[in-house]
Enzyme design. Structure first.
Site, PDB file in Angstrom:
ATOM      1  N   SER A 285       0.868  -1.185   0.000  1.00 16.30           N
ATOM      2  CA  SER A 285       0.000   0.000   0.000  1.00 16.30           C
ATOM      3  C   SER A 285       0.897   1.225   0.000  1.00 16.30           C
ATOM      4  O   SER A 285       2.098   1.130   0.256  1.00 16.30           O
ATOM      5  CB  SER A 285      -0.869   0.013   1.258  1.00 16.30           C
ATOM      6  OG  SER A 285      -0.091   0.353   2.388  1.00 16.30           O
ATOM      7  N   ASP A 286       0.331   2.395  -0.276  1.00 20.28           N
ATOM      8  CA  ASP A 286       1.103   3.618  -0.051  1.00 20.28           C
ATOM      9  C   ASP A 286       0.998   3.962   1.439  1.00 20.28           C
ATOM     10  O   ASP A 286       0.238   3.344   2.190  1.00 20.28           O
ATOM     11  CB  ASP A 286       0.606   4.756  -0.944  1.00 20.28           C
ATOM     12  CG  ASP A 286       1.674   5.839  -1.128  1.00 20.28           C
ATOM     13  OD1 ASP A 286       2.680   5.817  -0.392  1.00 20.28           O
ATOM     14  OD2 ASP A 286       1.516   6.703  -1.994  1.00 20.28           O
ATOM     15  N   TRP A 287       1.742   4.952   1.835  1.00 21.01           N
ATOM     16  CA  TRP A 287       1.871   5.341   3.239  1.00 21.01           C
ATOM     17  C   TRP A 287       0.490   5.618   3.856  1.00 21.01           C
ATOM     18  O   TRP A 287      -0.153   6.609   3.512  1.00 21.01           O
ATOM     19  CB  TRP A 287       2.746   6.596   3.288  1.00 21.01           C
ATOM     20  CG  TRP A 287       3.086   7.123   4.620  1.00 21.01           C
ATOM     21  CD1 TRP A 287       2.227   7.658   5.537  1.00 21.01           C
ATOM     22  CD2 TRP A 287       4.389   7.215   5.199  1.00 21.01           C
ATOM     23  NE1 TRP A 287       2.909   8.075   6.638  1.00 21.01           N
ATOM     24  CE2 TRP A 287       4.252   7.823   6.460  1.00 21.01           C
ATOM     25  CE3 TRP A 287       5.673   6.851   4.763  1.00 21.01           C
ATOM     26  CZ2 TRP A 287       5.326   8.077   7.290  1.00 21.01           C
ATOM     27  CZ3 TRP A 287       6.743   7.104   5.588  1.00 21.01           C
ATOM     28  CH2 TRP A 287       6.573   7.701   6.844  1.00 21.01           C
TER      29      TRP A 287
END
Ligand code: BGC
Length: 756
Positions: A285-287
């Site tokens: 996932s992104d942050w």
């Protein structure tokens, strides 16, 4: 008895089927799968869930003891930004030597456009239209990053961007899927080399999957509404190219795509990525993008985040901890099948095995000579020079003439090493960068240099330094102005509603131009800017993006004529913000505007003839079109020839053109091929890039350039969402940019019937 026989037959059949499917797999794949499943079989539920966790050093307040305790019990699979080599080694030792199964950690970092040797921002790299060189640059980044114990970069960023207000356009390969796909493959291959097990390579991560660049209004993190047809035609191809090139990982994005956040989107993650493309690496996932599905209004709480993300196919969770907190309960209660978790763990282990982490978990022996190696700086200088786009040219001024004995170097970006490195350079160091001023001073045997900043920073409005700059220009034969954006106003969360030069820079350019000394304007920026009122004030304009460590020498190489300017725009430049989005591969509409149709005089009677798709006050064409860029020579295209007026299935057509350098300087030219499908089951763009070739042409020489294409190059997503070519009339266009006036045209027909 009968049931025993039935059971035996079933077992036999199953065995045969298994043997057949195993036989279809390659030996190494089978060995890899065996390693994965035997490790999985030994893992507890907690250890499996641990592999899905990616911590930042900030997690557990950066407390090494606490972090070690989590690693020791197999509670984390990866770190991003895990500190220096020694720190990484320390954490890895705990994982390998003190955890029950000794599964190594994978260390990720944003090595976006260089490690210590910083290359131009990715948008600038795309402007080189030179995938081979871009691949070499990515290989350099991998070599330097592995010295620091990094296994994995969060690059290439492959978000098609049509909106320069969006700050992350700096990281993007631009507006075109064909050019972006070439960059995607080049960067992926550069990072990953011939195989991840080579300790000097790093795993690539194609991001942000997908559509993130279409944020409404260019506001970062904003909603994206992209019909499936557009998604498949424009936004997905660069990701597909990265997957085909072997990208080991994919990063899901922050955006809500058509109502479903991309970090919980089974259509993009499972159907397209896994089923259609056969991707077998892992998705991170992104942050915090998983838990941001709560404010998106897609999940009520962390528990629902864990359900939706795992079901959709996100394998590793960056920073947020919904998997950590909820997967155990969800699986034990039967809400989620353990099989889903096993798949995610297997995907992560597969990449760890491919990276050779089980055999070589610790950083390679440190070799200080690798960092900023002269060969790396040479590649950076070459790639930077090729990324520079000459937008305007007056032959009396550029390349710098012998008559220019005194040169005034002016502007807040002439000597600003940090700014020239651009966004996302966590490991770049200002002291490594060579600024344009330094490079000019080094070449000072050729010129006398006067320097005046003019403005303290690119954002200053305080004009106290103007007088000194004007005085320098008055004394000089040539004034070179370095203006643009500082590095902090492009990149993530750096959207702008105005695209003009910030601060008092426009006034500075105007005052210098008013001295009468010829002005060369060099613009350093992370995005296309609007500067229409300044175009007439400058004799020449060079667009330099944020050029990186070797920005100065590369700019001097090009301005002095040592190297031909050869960058071409990877994105259309608007005349004014109100035109955005403006991009070359638009559809025609039912009422296309004629060229040069501007304004509506007072007293004009109501007349349906003027009712076309246009602005009254800005024209519909961009300031500078996609593909545009000049050299110091004048290049002529002539004699476009098609091998046939008909293309039959299974055959290829070749199209050739004669390219002539009519000037007195050698030139590097980027010959571009576009195609238009005149009529189809869905409306088609007015042109689409289908090929390009970079050629070198000595002064006065001419060369025949040939492209070949077949039916597969004409395929598109049709009305039934099938990727296929439809018979009918096509136009083929070859020339120096996407603008009609720069292209020669021919027509041909794609026929279905071989007898036609
Ligand atoms: C960015 C990603 C980046 C990640 C890790 C996020 O804010 O969107 O592109 O890779 O941070 O630093």
């Amino acid at each position: 008895m009968i049931s025993t026989i039935t059971r035996q037959v079933t077992v036999l059949l199953l065995a045969i089927l298994t043997i057949q499917s195993v036989a279809q797999k390659s030996g190494s794949e089978t060995a890899e799968n065996t390693k994965i499943s035997s490790l999985l079989a030994k893992m507890t539920l907690e250890e499996k869930i641990g592999q899905l966790a990616q911590f930042h050093l900030w997690s557990r307040n950066n407390d090494v003891e606490q972090l070690s305790a989590v690693i020791r019990r197999g509670g984390v699979g990866s770190f991003l930004n895990a500190g220096d080599r020694a720190n990484k080694e320390k954490l890895q030792r705990v994982a390998v030597e003190e955890s029950r199964l000794g599964i190594p950690l994978i260390f990720g970092r944003d090595v976006i456009h260089g490690y210590r040797t910083v290359f131009p921002i990715p948008l600038g790299q795309a402007a080189s239209w030179n995938p081979d060189l871009v691949q070499k640059a990515a290989a350099v980044s991998a070599k330097e990053a592995t010295q620091m114990g990094i296994h994995w970069t969060f690059a290439p960023m492959l978000d098609i961007a049509r909106d320069p207000r969006w700050g992350r356009i700096a990281e993007s390969p631009g507006e075109d899927p064909f050019l972006a796909s070439a960059m995607a493959a080049a960067m992926t291959q550069g990072f990953q080399g011939d195989g991840l097990a080579d300790p000097h390579t790093i795993a690539a991560c194609a991001k942000h999957y997908v559509g993130y660049g279409a944020a409404e209004g260019g506001r970062d993190y904003n909603t994206t509404l992209i019909p499936e047809h557009e998604l498949r035609s424009i936004y997905l191809p660069p990701f597909k190219a990265a997957v085909d090139a072997g990208a080991a990982t994919i990063m899901s994005a922050f955006n809500d795509l058509n109502g479903i956040p991309t970090s919980g989107n089974p259509f993009t993650l499972r159907q397209i990525l896994r089923s259609e493309w056969g991707f077998d690496g892992f998705v991170v996932s992104d942050w915090n993008s998983m838990t941001e599905m709560i404010p998106h209004g897609f999940c009520a709480d962390e528990r629902e985040v864990a359900i939706k993300a795992l079901t959709a196919g996100v394998d590793m969770e960056m920073v947020s901890e919904s998997y950590q907190h909820h997967l155990k309960g969800l699986i034990e209660s039967g809400m989620l099948a353990e099989k889903l978790l096993d798949e995610a763990v297997a995907n992560i282990l597969r990449v760890k095995f491919r990276l050779g982490l089980f055999e070589n978990p610790y950083p390679i022996a440190y070799d200080a000579t690798v960092i900023l190696h002269p060969d790396h700086l040479k590649i950076a200088r070459e790639l930077t020079a090729q990324s520079l786009v000459l937008l305007k040219h007056d032959a009396a001024v550029l390349p710098i003439q012998k008559t220019a004995k005194t040169i005034a170097i002016i502007g807040p970006l002439a000597d600003s090493p940090l700014d020239q490195m651009g966004t996302w350079t966590p490991d770049g160091k200002a002291e490594d960068a060579v600024t344009p001023l330094q490079a000019f001073q080094k070449a000072a045997a050729d010129y006398e240099i006067l320097y005046a900043k003019g403005l303290e920073t690119p954002r200053s409005s305080e004009r106290a330094l103007f007088a000194e700059a004007v005085a320098a220009a008055q004394k000089a034969d040539l004034a070179i102005l370095f203006v643009g954006e500082d590095h902090l106003i492009s990149g993530e969360a750096r959207s702008r509603a105005f695209l003009n030069l910030p601060g008092a820079q426009e006034a500075l350019v105007a005052e210098i131009a008013a001295t009468g000394t010829p002005v060369v304007m060099v613009i350093l920026a992370g995005r296309p800017l609007t500067f229409a009122p300044l175009i007439d004030k400058a004799a020449a304009i060079l667009y330099a993006w944020h050029p990186g460590t070797m920005g100065g020498p590369a700019i001097v190489d090009v301005l002095s004529g040592k190297t031909s300017p050869s960058g071409r725009l990877p994105v259309s430049f608007p005349r004014t913000v109100g035109q955005v989005p403006v991009y070359y591969n638009h559809r025609n509409t039912g009422r296309p505007a004629p060229k040069e149709m501007l304004g509506i005089p007072l007293g004009t009677p109501e007349d349906p003839k003027g009712y076309v798709s246009n602005y009254l006050d800005a024209d519909f064409t961009p300031q500078y079109p996609f593909g545009y860029g000049l050299s110091y020579s004048s290049i002529e295209y002539q004699d476009l020839r098609l091998s046939s007026g008909k293309l039959h299935p299974g055959e290829a057509l070749s199209v050739s053109v004669q390219v002539q350098n009519n000037g007195q300087y050698p030139a590097d030219e980027v010959v571009q091929l576009y195609i238009r499908d005149r009529t189809a089951s869905v409306t088609r763009p007015v042109k689409e890039l289908k090929g390009f070739q970079r050629i070198s042409l000595p002064a006065g020489e001419s060369r025949k350039v040939t492209f070949r294409f077949g039916e597969q190059d004409l395929a598109f997503w049709n009305i039934d969402m099938q990727f296929t070519a439809e018979a009918g009339l096509f136009e083929v266009m070859v020339g120096s940019s996407s603008a009609d006036e720069d292209l020669l045209k021919e027509a041909f027909e794609l026929v279905n019937d071989p007898a036609d």
